[in-house]
Design a protein around this motif. Structure first.
Motif, PDB file in Angstrom:
ATOM      1  N   ARG A  40      43.166  29.846  35.936  1.00 45.85           N
ATOM      2  CA  ARG A  40      43.666  31.048  35.021  1.00 45.85           C
ATOM      3  C   ARG A  40      43.724  32.169  36.109  1.00 45.85           C
ATOM      4  N   GLY A  41      42.362  32.136  37.128  1.00 47.60           N
ATOM      5  CA  GLY A  41      41.636  33.334  37.627  1.00 47.60           C
ATOM      6  C   GLY A  41      41.983  33.034  38.863  1.00 47.60           C
ATOM      7  N   TYR A  42      43.686  32.559  39.163  1.00 49.62           N
ATOM      8  CA  TYR A  42      43.732  32.124  40.820  1.00 49.62           C
ATOM      9  C   TYR A  42      43.381  33.719  41.212  1.00 49.62           C
ATOM     10  N   ASP A  43      45.008  34.509  40.877  1.00 52.19           N
ATOM     11  CA  ASP A  43      45.357  35.729  41.673  1.00 52.19           C
ATOM     12  C   ASP A  43      43.724  36.554  42.447  1.00 52.19           C
ATOM     13  N   GLN A  44      42.768  35.641  41.861  1.00 47.35           N
ATOM     14  CA  GLN A  44      41.483  36.874  41.153  1.00 47.35           C
ATOM     15  C   GLN A  44      41.272  36.403  42.606  1.00 47.35           C
ATOM     16  N   VAL A  45      40.674  34.796  42.713  1.00 44.60           N
ATOM     17  CA  VAL A  45      40.224  34.124  43.231  1.00 44.60           C
ATOM     18  C   VAL A  45      41.165  34.566  45.013  1.00 44.60           C
ATOM     19  N   VAL A  46      41.497  34.515  44.504  1.00 45.37           N
ATOM     20  CA  VAL A  46      42.341  34.633  46.481  1.00 45.37           C
ATOM     21  C   VAL A  46      42.665  36.721  46.791  1.00 45.37           C
ATOM     22  N   HIS A  47      42.570  37.464  45.932  1.00 48.70           N
ATOM     23  CA  HIS A  47      42.655  39.034  46.386  1.00 48.70           C
ATOM     24  C   HIS A  47      41.741  39.500  45.931  1.00 48.70           C
ATOM     25  N   ASP A  48      40.916  39.296  45.000  1.00 45.02           N
ATOM     26  CA  ASP A  48      39.511  40.131  44.967  1.00 45.02           C
ATOM     27  C   ASP A  48      37.960  39.511  45.473  1.00 45.02           C
ATOM     28  N   VAL A  49      38.465  38.540  45.861  1.00 44.90           N
ATOM     29  CA  VAL A  49      37.667  37.320  46.320  1.00 44.90           C
ATOM     30  C   VAL A  49      37.290  37.296  47.751  1.00 44.90           C
ATOM     31  N   ALA A  50      38.662  36.065  47.938  1.00 43.14           N
ATOM     32  CA  ALA A  50      39.026  35.460  49.384  1.00 43.14           C
ATOM     33  C   ALA A  50      39.054  36.708  49.999  1.00 43.14           C
ATOM     34  N   ILE A  51      39.834  37.386  50.131  1.00 45.27           N
ATOM     35  CA  ILE A  51      40.313  38.231  51.338  1.00 45.27           C
ATOM     36  C   ILE A  51      39.528  39.924  51.687  1.00 45.27           C
ATOM     37  N   GLN A  52      38.778  39.241  50.433  1.00 38.49           N
ATOM     38  CA  GLN A  52      36.952  40.109  50.688  1.00 38.49           C
ATOM     39  C   GLN A  52      35.834  39.663  51.070  1.00 38.49           C
ATOM     40  N   ARG A  53      36.412  37.917  51.426  1.00 40.32           N
ATOM     41  CA  ARG A  53      34.677  37.473  51.647  1.00 40.32           C
ATOM     42  C   ARG A  53      33.550  38.042  51.268  1.00 40.32           C
TER      43      ARG A  53
END
Length: 642
Positions: A403-416
């Motif tokens: 349910r939080g996958y978009d945030q995993v991508v944009h808020d966590v992964a992209i910003q490392r």
């Protein structure tokens, strides 16, 4: 007590049609009998008890007033649907709940026309009900026609943003639909946040209770001579109490609070709404989770999820444990680290007990955050903590992390950002079935640049992975572990971190190499024991990492063996796919390596015991043994054993 309860009124009900001629007194008796039948059934099967007991009167009243299945009742999450199933033609199978080939523990469209929308995750009911309402007005014509759309949602589920997105849209569209806020002041854990406080204020102050129930109702539904007085009372109360209701600002007529266990009050309100509502309306019902069964009422979780139990005492019949659960191992490891590092903090989404964070919360209250049923927020909140210099562990079930996958991508992964994801309930989970299976996290995390993805093969490895994650500040890292108890290995007191991207050799063999990712390692070892009796001695390795892969180890296994088999508790597109990509990129297949990948099949697997589910998936030891024999060209397993 093994005898079934005496239920003369319930015995007259096969479908909700049989309730239409019953008086309020008879419906009260029916509710009492449904409650006893629910308790009796769950004592045999285990399951979600408290939620259903809290909505017995509401369930009876809804089916007595509305014309189901033409009128659609959508149960949010649907932990509370057992009484509904009893009343809708499934009583004869109620003691198969959550069993293999039995009734689902949740609503399920394929199971009954009375289950118009499947659920098992929270906060979806209002969106679905609005969809039914719009389809009705656009002339949609499913098998039973389309009538009213009724969403029943708990106060805990109202903490999720999706519920407000749906209400905002419903208020704009102004379609006739009914939302029943089942306010029991508790989801799985005690409710948190401003919404819970707001709902508490709505019905605080006993002297105003009855007046508020009338005055805060949908004024347009009252007979015309009473509307002016009601409007005046409503404005007076707005000034005296909470300053209006959020629900009305969103475009809903608000009715309540009402007593969700008072049958006459429920029937009166529901009949009025059925007869006169024109647009979206919210009925605020106060209920008690676990109502009518003292052991559930006394339990800290109000009997949310129980194993089989003694009906008289409520004592649960849990099998003796030979090893700690993986969840408790994670909990202890994190507590030990937090004692040494005050930057370690923890985040969960309404599951402090389920994720093992309750003890962390008790000991380090200022560093542990239950954000409510709000996984998107949990992920981005964790990202903010990491950006602010903390070392957050975001502990979620695999199925809820989706349910939080978009945030995993944009808020966590992209910003490392170094968010540590502790992923519980990895793999197949048994009685909760497909909706709660942790099948997809390896695939959707390991395809993100910069992510580290680990899977523990046993309790000792899990402890080391918690330490590894705590010390990893270079970007996001995740470790997954299954539901249930471990395998009984010794857990190191002073666990050392694992070198990122390094697997381990378990057993040297020849011919075939089996590369395991996660707790199927025990099944791999069992398969190899059986194969050894036939003179076949595969090499066994524990990958530990799906990303980054241990390139050196994998390429050596490929070079030294004629065949390589990967085994994992995840869906297509996960660990095995990354190994295949590596082998293809390195040209290994050009030299004749036989490669096989054992993964969860491309289907949703229905509820059963975990071993039975893995049998359906083809991932138990006998399936691994058969795969080795097949890759070696020994097709007849029975003949080989002979």
């Amino acid at each position: 007590m093994t005898d079934r309860p005496h239920t003369p009124t319930l015995d007259r009900v096969v479908t909700p049609t049989d309730m239409k001629s019953m008086s309020a007194a008879e419906l009260c008796r029916l509710a009492d009998e449904v409650r006893q039948e629910t308790i009796s059934a769950v004592s045999v099967t285990g399951g979600h008890l408290g939620a259903g007991l809290g909505v017995v009167e509401l369930t009876v009243a809804l089916h007595a007033v509305f014309d189901t299945p033409k009128d659609r009742i959508i149960w949010d999450v649907s932990h509370q649907c057992y009484p509904h199933k009893i009343l809708t033609g499934r009583r004869d199978r109620i003691r198969t709940l959550r069993q293999r080939d039995g009734l689902s523990g949740f609503t399920k469209r394929s199971e009954s026309p009375y289950d118009p929308f499947g659920a098992a995750h929270s906060s979806t009911s209002i969106s679905a009900a609005l969809g039914f309402a719009v389809a009705r007005d656009l002339g949609g014509a499913p098998e039973h026609g389309l009538g009213d759309a009724i969403a029943v949602i708990g106060d805990g589920s109202m903490s999720a943003g999706m519920a407000y997105e749906a209400m905002n849209n419903a208020g704009h569209l102004k379609k006739r639909m009914i939302v029943i806020l089942n306010d029991n002041e508790m989801s799985i854990a005690p409710p948190v946040g401003a919404m819970s406080s707001y709902l508490s204020r709505l019905y605080a102050g006993a002297p105003f209770q009855e007046l508020k129930a009338a005055a805060k109702g949908a004024v347009s539904l009252l007979p015309e001579p009473f509307q002016l007085g009601a409007k005046r009372a409503k404005e007076m109360l707005k000034g005296m109490t909470v300053g209006g209701t959020l629900f009305e600002e969103l475009g809903f007529s608000y009715l309540g609070p009402i007593d969700g266990h008072d049958m006459e009050q429920l029937l009166g309100v529901l009949r009025t709404v059925k007869d006169r509502a024109t647009g979206p309306i919210l009925i605020h019902a106060i209920t008690k989770k676990g109502k009518g069964y003292a052991p559930a009422e006394a339990a800290s979780d109000k009997g949310h999820g129980v194993s089989k139990f003694d009906m008289v005492t409520g004592e649960q019949k849990k099998a003796p444990s030979n090893a700690p659960s993986y969840t408790s191992v994670f909990s202890k490891a994190l507590l030990d680290l937090a004692a040494k590092d005050d930057k370690i903090c923890a985040v969960t989404a309404a599951m402090p007990d389920g994720t093992g964070l309750k003890q962390f919360m008790d000991r380090y209250a200022s560093r542990c955050f239950d954000v409510g049923i709000a996984e998107q927020h949990a992920v981005t909140f964790s990202a903010g903590l990491a950006a602010g210099g903390m070392r957050p562990f975001c502990a979620l079930y695999s199925t809820f992390l989706q349910r939080g996958y978009d945030q995993v991508v944009h808020d966590v992964a992209i910003q490392r950002l170094p968010v540590r994801f502790a992923i519980d309930r990895a793999g197949l989970v048994g009685a909760d079935g497909a909706t709660h299976a942790g099948a997809f996290d390896v695939g959707f995390l390991s395809n993100l640049p910069g992510f580290v993805v680990m899977a523990a093969a046993d309790e000792a490895e899990l402890t080391r992975m918690v330490v590894t994650a705590a010390q990893h500040d270079e970007g996001p890292i995740a470790f997954r572990f299954p539901r249930g108890e471990g395998v009984g290995v010794e857990i190191p007191e002073d666990a050392k971190p694992i070198e990122i991207g390094k697997g381990r050799m378990i057993r040297e063999g020849k011919g075939v190499a089996i590369l395991s990712f996660g707790t199927r390692l025990q099944e791999v070892e069992a398969a190899c024991e059986a194969l050894a009796a036939r003179g076949i001695t595969p090499t066994i390795a524990d990958a530990r990492f799906a990303k980054p892969l241990d390139r050196e180890m994998i390429l050596k296994l490929a070079a030294d063996h004629e065949a390589l088999i990967t085994v994992e508790e995840g869906a297509i597109g996960g660990f095995g796919s990354h190994v295949a990509q590596l082998l293809a990129d390195e040209g290994v297949f050009d030299h004749g390596l036989k490669y096989r990948s054992m993964v969860l099949p491309d289907t949703f697997i229905d509820q059963a015991g975990p071993r039975d589910m893995y049998s359906v998936a083809g991932l138990n030891s006998e399936h691994i043994e058969a795969k080795v024999l097949d890759v070696l060209g020994i097709a007849d397993l029975g003949a080989a054993r002979a």
